[in-house]
Design a protein around this motif. Structure first.
Motif, PDB file in Angstrom:
ATOM      1  N   UNK A 153     -34.119 -98.449  14.643  1.00  0.00           N
ATOM      2  CA  UNK A 153     -33.542 -99.279  15.692  1.00  0.00           C
ATOM      3  C   UNK A 153     -33.627 -98.510  17.005  1.00  0.00           C
ATOM      4  N   UNK A 154     -34.093 -99.190  18.047  1.00  0.00           N
ATOM      5  CA  UNK A 154     -34.230 -98.551  19.355  1.00  0.00           C
ATOM      6  C   UNK A 154     -32.985 -98.840  20.183  1.00  0.00           C
ATOM      7  N   UNK A 155     -32.199 -97.816  20.436  1.00  0.00           N
ATOM      8  CA  UNK A 155     -30.964 -97.969  21.203  1.00  0.00           C
ATOM      9  C   UNK A 155     -31.279 -98.391  22.641  1.00  0.00           C
ATOM     10  N   UNK A 156     -32.454 -98.017  23.148  1.00  0.00           N
ATOM     11  CA  UNK A 156     -32.865 -98.433  24.494  1.00  0.00           C
ATOM     12  C   UNK A 156     -33.133 -99.924  24.568  1.00  0.00           C
ATOM     13  N   UNK A 157     -33.348-100.580  23.435  1.00  0.00           N
ATOM     14  CA  UNK A 157     -33.487-102.033  23.380  1.00  0.00           C
ATOM     15  C   UNK A 157     -32.156-102.700  23.050  1.00  0.00           C
ATOM     16  N   UNK A 158     -31.404-102.103  22.141  1.00  0.00           N
ATOM     17  CA  UNK A 158     -30.117-102.688  21.760  1.00  0.00           C
ATOM     18  C   UNK A 158     -29.159-102.751  22.946  1.00  0.00           C
ATOM     19  N   UNK A 159     -29.162-101.717  23.773  1.00  0.00           N
ATOM     20  CA  UNK A 159     -28.194-101.654  24.876  1.00  0.00           C
ATOM     21  C   UNK A 159     -28.339-102.829  25.843  1.00  0.00           C
ATOM     22  N   UNK A 160     -29.515-103.086  26.412  1.00  0.00           N
ATOM     23  CA  UNK A 160     -29.611-104.229  27.332  1.00  0.00           C
ATOM     24  C   UNK A 160     -29.473-105.579  26.639  1.00  0.00           C
ATOM     25  N   UNK A 161     -29.850-105.665  25.367  1.00  0.00           N
ATOM     26  CA  UNK A 161     -29.681-106.918  24.650  1.00  0.00           C
ATOM     27  C   UNK A 161     -28.200-107.249  24.491  1.00  0.00           C
ATOM     28  N   UNK A 162     -27.414-106.257  24.131  1.00  0.00           N
ATOM     29  CA  UNK A 162     -25.993-106.480  23.859  1.00  0.00           C
ATOM     30  C   UNK A 162     -25.145-106.458  25.125  1.00  0.00           C
ATOM     31  N   UNK A 167     -27.178-104.905  33.703  1.00  0.00           N
ATOM     32  CA  UNK A 167     -28.399-104.894  34.521  1.00  0.00           C
ATOM     33  C   UNK A 167     -29.094-103.538  34.460  1.00  0.00           C
ATOM     34  N   UNK A 168     -29.229-103.018  33.237  1.00  0.00           N
ATOM     35  CA  UNK A 168     -29.854-101.706  33.041  1.00  0.00           C
ATOM     36  C   UNK A 168     -30.966-101.798  31.995  1.00  0.00           C
ATOM     37  N   UNK A 169     -31.750-102.869  32.035  1.00  0.00           N
ATOM     38  CA  UNK A 169     -32.708-103.098  30.950  1.00  0.00           C
ATOM     39  C   UNK A 169     -33.699-101.951  30.777  1.00  0.00           C
ATOM     40  N   UNK A 170     -34.111-101.327  31.853  1.00  0.00           N
ATOM     41  CA  UNK A 170     -35.129-100.278  31.750  1.00  0.00           C
ATOM     42  C   UNK A 170     -34.542 -98.890  32.019  1.00  0.00           C
ATOM     43  N   UNK A 171     -33.245 -98.744  31.843  1.00  0.00           N
ATOM     44  CA  UNK A 171     -32.568 -97.488  32.165  1.00  0.00           C
ATOM     45  C   UNK A 171     -32.725 -96.470  31.043  1.00  0.00           C
ATOM     46  N   UNK A 172     -32.517 -95.216  31.396  1.00  0.00           N
ATOM     47  CA  UNK A 172     -32.577 -94.133  30.427  1.00  0.00           C
ATOM     48  C   UNK A 172     -31.228 -93.850  29.813  1.00  0.00           C
ATOM     49  N   UNK A 173     -31.200 -92.858  28.926  1.00  0.00           N
ATOM     50  CA  UNK A 173     -29.970 -92.507  28.219  1.00  0.00           C
ATOM     51  C   UNK A 173     -28.871 -92.071  29.181  1.00  0.00           C
ATOM     52  N   UNK A 174     -29.212 -91.301  30.211  1.00  0.00           N
ATOM     53  CA  UNK A 174     -28.197 -90.837  31.162  1.00  0.00           C
ATOM     54  C   UNK A 174     -27.522 -92.012  31.855  1.00  0.00           C
ATOM     55  N   UNK A 175     -28.297 -93.009  32.239  1.00  0.00           N
ATOM     56  CA  UNK A 175     -27.716 -94.167  32.935  1.00  0.00           C
ATOM     57  C   UNK A 175     -26.753 -94.939  32.041  1.00  0.00           C
ATOM     58  N   UNK A 176     -27.115 -95.076  30.775  1.00  0.00           N
ATOM     59  CA  UNK A 176     -26.238 -95.806  29.856  1.00  0.00           C
ATOM     60  C   UNK A 176     -24.964 -95.026  29.541  1.00  0.00           C
ATOM     61  N   UNK A 177     -25.075 -93.731  29.346  1.00  0.00           N
ATOM     62  CA  UNK A 177     -23.858 -92.953  29.074  1.00  0.00           C
ATOM     63  C   UNK A 177     -22.938 -92.959  30.291  1.00  0.00           C
ATOM     64  N   UNK A 178     -23.524 -92.907  31.489  1.00  0.00           N
ATOM     65  CA  UNK A 178     -22.711 -92.974  32.701  1.00  0.00           C
ATOM     66  C   UNK A 178     -22.070 -94.346  32.851  1.00  0.00           C
ATOM     67  N   UNK A 179     -22.799 -95.389  32.498  1.00  0.00           N
ATOM     68  CA  UNK A 179     -22.270 -96.750  32.597  1.00  0.00           C
ATOM     69  C   UNK A 179     -21.002 -96.904  31.762  1.00  0.00           C
ATOM     70  N   UNK A 180     -20.975 -96.314  30.586  1.00  0.00           N
ATOM     71  CA  UNK A 180     -19.819 -96.443  29.707  1.00  0.00           C
ATOM     72  C   UNK A 180     -18.825 -95.288  29.863  1.00  0.00           C
ATOM     73  N   UNK A 181     -19.073 -94.383  30.810  1.00  0.00           N
ATOM     74  CA  UNK A 181     -18.136 -93.299  31.065  1.00  0.00           C
ATOM     75  C   UNK A 181     -18.087 -92.248  29.970  1.00  0.00           C
ATOM     76  N   UNK A 182     -19.179 -92.085  29.238  1.00  0.00           N
ATOM     77  CA  UNK A 182     -19.214 -91.077  28.181  1.00  0.00           C
ATOM     78  C   UNK A 182     -19.386 -89.691  28.792  1.00  0.00           C
ATOM     79  N   UNK A 183     -18.631 -88.727  28.279  1.00  0.00           N
ATOM     80  CA  UNK A 183     -18.711 -87.358  28.750  1.00  0.00           C
ATOM     81  C   UNK A 183     -19.726 -86.597  27.907  1.00  0.00           C
ATOM     82  N   UNK A 184     -20.903 -86.401  28.456  1.00  0.00           N
ATOM     83  CA  UNK A 184     -21.970 -85.702  27.743  1.00  0.00           C
ATOM     84  C   UNK A 184     -21.994 -84.257  28.224  1.00  0.00           C
TER      85      UNK A 184
END
Length: 235
Positions: A153-162, A167-184
Motif C-alpha cells: 500500500x502506498x501511503x503517498x496515495x492513501x493520504x490524498x485519497x482519504x 490539498x496535498x496530493x503530490x506532497x512528500x512525507x515531510x509535508x504530510x507529517x507537518x500537516x497532521x502536527x506529527x513530531x518527527x
C-alpha cells in the motif's frame, strides 16, 4: 553479493541453512474483510545507493509493525547490507551510511531472509511504495531467487485519497507529517522514515474507518477506483 551476480541478476548460491530458511518463508496473506484494527501490517523504508531501480543497490532496510491499531515498537527491523565495490554518493551521504557501516553490513542473502521472516505473511506499507517495492523485489530475486508477491500500500496515495481537503496530493512525507502536527525527531534513515510513515499511517487508517473502509480489502478497492478517477495525474 558477487558483483557479477548483481549485474546479471543471477541469484547468489545459498547455503543449505539459507535454502531451508527460504523454503520456510510464509506465503503472503490475501487481502480480506478482517477489520483494520486486527491487521498486522509492516511499514518499510529502504535506503539505496541512488534512485535508479535498475542499477542502484539496496543498502539498508528499516521496518516497524502496526498491529491492533497501534505501532508496536517491540516489533522493529533494522539492517544495513554489505555491498561490494560500493562508491560514496550524494544519496548515501544524506542517509548517513558511512562506507565503514556498509562494509560491516550483513551479507545480502542473510539480511533479506531476516527481513522476509520479520514480514511473514503481512501486507506492506511504504511512502512512494513503488520505489521500495521495486528495489526490494530486485534484491530478493538477485540474492535469493525469491519473487516478492506481498501486497503493498502506498501511503503517498492513501493520504490524498482519504484527506482530499488537505490539498496535498503530490506532497512528500515531510509535508504530510507537518500537516497532521506529527513530531518527527529524525529523518533520512530507513528506521526513522519507517516510523514516521507508520505514525502517519495510523492517522490515515483512522480516517479510513471514519469513511466506512473497515478492511484492507475495502481500502484497496477504494484506492483502485480513486487511481482511475477522471483527470487524475500520476503521483
Amino acid at each position: 553479493m558477487n558483483a557479477l551476480n548483481w549485474l546479471t541478476g543471477r541469484p547468489t548460491q545459498l547455503s543449505g541453512e539459507q535454502q531451508h530458511r527460504l523454503e520456510q518463508l510464509a506465503a503472503p496473506a490475501a487481502l480480506d474483510t478482517a477489520i483494520l484494527d486486527q491487521q498486522r501490517m509492516v511499514v518499510v523504508d529502504v535506503e539505496t545507493s541512488g534512485l535508479n531501480v535498475k542499477r542502484d543497490q539496496l543498502l539498508a532496510i528499516g521496518a516497524v509493525v502496526i498491529e491492533n491499531g497501534a505501532v508496536d515498537l517491540a516489533q522493529h527491523f533494522e539492517c544495513t547490507l554489505s555491498c561490494e565495490n560500493h562508491k560514496v554518493s550524494a544519496s548515501v551521504l544524506i542517509h548517513g551510511l558511512a562506507p565503514s557501516m556498509i562494509a560491516a553490513g550483513t551479507e545480502p542473502a542473510e539480511a533479506l531472509l531476516d527481513f522476509m521472516t520479520f514480514v511473514g505473511s503481512s501486507p506492506l506499507l511504504a511512502f512512494h511504495a513503488a520505489f521500495d517495492q521495486r528495489m526490494l523485489s530486485r534484491a530478493l530475486k538477485q540474492s535469493l531467487g525469491y519473487r516478492l508477491q506481498h501486497d503493498f500500500f502506498d501511503v503517498a496515495q492513501l493520504a490524498p485519497m482519504l484527506c482530499p481537503d488537505a490539498a496535498l496530493e503530490h506532497a512528500g512525507l515531510d509535508s504530510w507529517t507537518q500537516h497532521f502536527g506529527l513530531q518527527v525527531q529524525q529523518r533520512h534513515n530507513a528506521s526513522a522514515d519507517a516510523l514516521a510513515t507508520a505514525e502517519l499511517s495510523l492517522i490515515l487508517l483512522c480516517k479510513a474507518r471514519q469513511q466506512k473502509l473497515d478492511s484492507l480489502l475495502a481500502l484497496q478497492q477504494r484506492l483502485n477506483l480513486w487511481l482511475r478517477r477522471p483527470g487524475r495525474h500520476s503521483l
